[in-house]
Design a protein around this motif. Sequence first.
Motif, short mmCIF file in Angstrom:
data_model
loop_
_atom_site.label_atom_id
_atom_site.label_comp_id
_atom_site.label_asym_id
_atom_site.label_seq_id
_atom_site.Cartn_x
_atom_site.Cartn_y
_atom_site.Cartn_z
N ASN A 1 0.66 -1.26 0.12
CA ASN A 1 -0.20 0.20 0.04
C ASN A 1 0.83 1.38 -0.05
N VAL A 2 1.98 1.34 0.64
CA VAL A 2 2.91 2.51 0.73
C VAL A 2 3.39 2.72 -0.71
N ALA A 3 3.60 1.67 -1.45
CA ALA A 3 4.00 1.91 -3.02
C ALA A 3 2.92 2.53 -3.70
N SER A 4 1.82 1.88 -3.58
CA SER A 4 0.52 2.25 -4.26
C SER A 4 0.11 3.64 -4.12
N ASN A 5 0.39 4.15 -2.69
CA ASN A 5 -0.22 5.40 -2.14
C ASN A 5 0.68 6.31 -3.12
N TYR A 6 2.06 6.08 -3.28
CA TYR A 6 2.87 7.09 -3.90
C TYR A 6 2.59 6.85 -5.57
N LEU A 7 2.34 5.72 -5.99
CA LEU A 7 1.98 5.80 -7.54
C LEU A 7 0.87 6.53 -7.98
N ILE A 8 -0.21 6.41 -6.90
CA ILE A 8 -1.49 7.07 -7.19
C ILE A 8 -1.48 8.64 -6.75
N SER A 9 -0.95 9.01 -5.95
CA SER A 9 -0.69 10.33 -5.53
C SER A 9 0.33 11.19 -5.85
N GLY A 10 1.53 10.71 -6.01
CA GLY A 10 2.98 11.32 -6.30
C GLY A 10 3.50 11.71 -5.34
N SER A 11 3.02 11.58 -3.93
CA SER A 11 3.42 12.04 -2.66
C SER A 11 4.62 11.19 -2.12
N ILE A 12 5.54 11.58 -2.09
CA ILE A 12 6.55 10.70 -1.33
C ILE A 12 6.32 10.66 0.26
N PRO A 13 6.10 9.33 0.51
CA PRO A 13 5.67 9.39 2.03
C PRO A 13 6.81 9.38 3.01
N GLY A 14 6.78 9.70 4.06
CA GLY A 14 8.00 10.09 5.16
C GLY A 14 7.91 9.07 6.22
N ARG A 15 8.59 9.20 7.26
CA ARG A 15 8.80 8.12 8.17
C ARG A 15 7.58 8.51 9.43
N LEU A 16 6.62 7.21 9.53
CA LEU A 16 5.50 7.61 10.42
C LEU A 16 5.83 6.84 11.71
N GLY A 17 7.13 6.20 11.98
CA GLY A 17 7.23 5.55 13.18
C GLY A 17 6.28 4.35 13.21
N ASN A 18 5.54 4.35 14.32
CA ASN A 18 4.31 3.47 14.69
C ASN A 18 3.04 3.94 14.26
N GLU A 19 2.85 4.78 13.43
CA GLU A 19 1.64 5.19 13.03
C GLU A 19 1.23 4.68 11.49
N HIS A 20 0.09 4.87 11.22
CA HIS A 20 -0.26 4.10 9.89
C HIS A 20 -0.58 5.19 8.78
N PRO A 21 0.15 5.04 7.53
CA PRO A 21 -0.30 6.03 6.66
C PRO A 21 -1.63 6.10 6.01
N ASN A 22 -2.61 5.12 6.35
CA ASN A 22 -3.99 5.34 5.94
C ASN A 22 -5.07 5.19 6.90
N ILE A 23 -4.72 4.77 8.02
CA ILE A 23 -5.59 4.56 9.11
C ILE A 23 -5.20 5.30 10.41
N VAL A 24 -6.24 5.62 11.22
CA VAL A 24 -6.04 6.45 12.39
C VAL A 24 -7.29 6.11 13.45
N PRO A 25 -7.04 5.89 14.59
CA PRO A 25 -5.67 5.48 15.33
C PRO A 25 -5.29 4.13 14.85
#
Length: 395
Positions: free
Chosen positions: A210-234
């Motif tokens: 999903n991280v690769a897909s997020n970038y390929l769809i949005s063009g936004s380079i993901p950062g480091r979220l530690g123990n957080e999730h890029p698509n789900i909260v909390p």
Amino acid sequence: MSGPLQGIKVLDLSRVLAGPYCTMTLGDLGAEIIKVELPGGSDDTRYWGPPFQNDVSAYYLCTNRNKRAITVNLKTKQGKDIIKKLVKQSDVFIHNFKHETIERLGLSYEKVKDWNERLIYCSITGFGNTGPYNKLAGYDFVIQAMSGLMSITGTEKSGPVKVGVAISDVLTGMNAAISILAALNERHVSGIGQSIDLSLFDSQVAALVNVASNYLISGSIPGRLGNEHPNIVPYQTFEAKDRDIVIAVGNDHQFKRLCTVLNEETLAEDEFFRTNEKRLENRKSLVAILSVLFKQKTAAEWQALLNESGIPCGPINDMKSLFEDEQIEARDMLVEVEHPEAGIVPLVGSPLKFSRTPTTIRRHPPKAGEHNDEVLRELGFSKADIVRFSQDGVI
């Protein structure tokens, strides 16, 4: 009771982790594995440590059960004759030499398929047999960096961090096992084998999911979220009264139940937090509120309440607490094997559970060349031949 791969013979010229992990998996499933090393032993993990148990490396022990071991000098004519005899009897050939090395040894797919047209030939390298990097050595740490995995692991404060195990090797070993099983199945139809070209780099890139897909769809380079999730909260760690706990709220219904457990039902109806999309937009505000609430009880108290409400959560185990967990015993994920040098060795069990043909541990991780006499006699060599091979440095 036989395993599901009983009758399949695998010739294993791999070493270190990806290949041995694959062949251990096939061995657990009932396949016969013959592990080939250079005279004296050439699998580097035999010497990696500490820890050792009676001079046997814990690292080597982790991926080499259910195998017989022989030593063969691949640069000698007699050694190549031994390999040729083994290839003719094998269903699978697996190695992790670089392309030019396996060519120089005379063991390329183009060569060995003439000895056995039904052979499944699996090559594992760092970057594959094609492309501009095909001659580069590939180690897990380098692959984690080049594949983008380290760019999303850790925090902005920590900087790039590798995963705590050689995950690129493990993933590639799993992909190798999957590919080999698929090729064996196809062979039932075609009657012939084929080659499989696997790389650590490809396996790790594919595992970005999903991280690769997020970038390929949005063009936004993901950062480091530690123990957080890029698509789900909390979906992260929270500090309880005594220690951290992991909370993994996967949908809006679970979030509503979480708010009930926290006695904060109004949060679930708040326009800023009602949907996951809104919670992503307002992550910092929500996490700040939840962080205060979770500090009111211990991790164990929260775990009991959350489990009762069907909200995914869990403690952050270290190795000691993990292997003391009752789930480990219930799932047979800790087993013991008797080793002639190391004594009783604890090993991680197989994750593969079958109703009729269960995985089994039939052999301890072998010493280098432990089965030279046994295997060579099966190939038709005499006792005198074997003695001569030993004297001439062939085995």
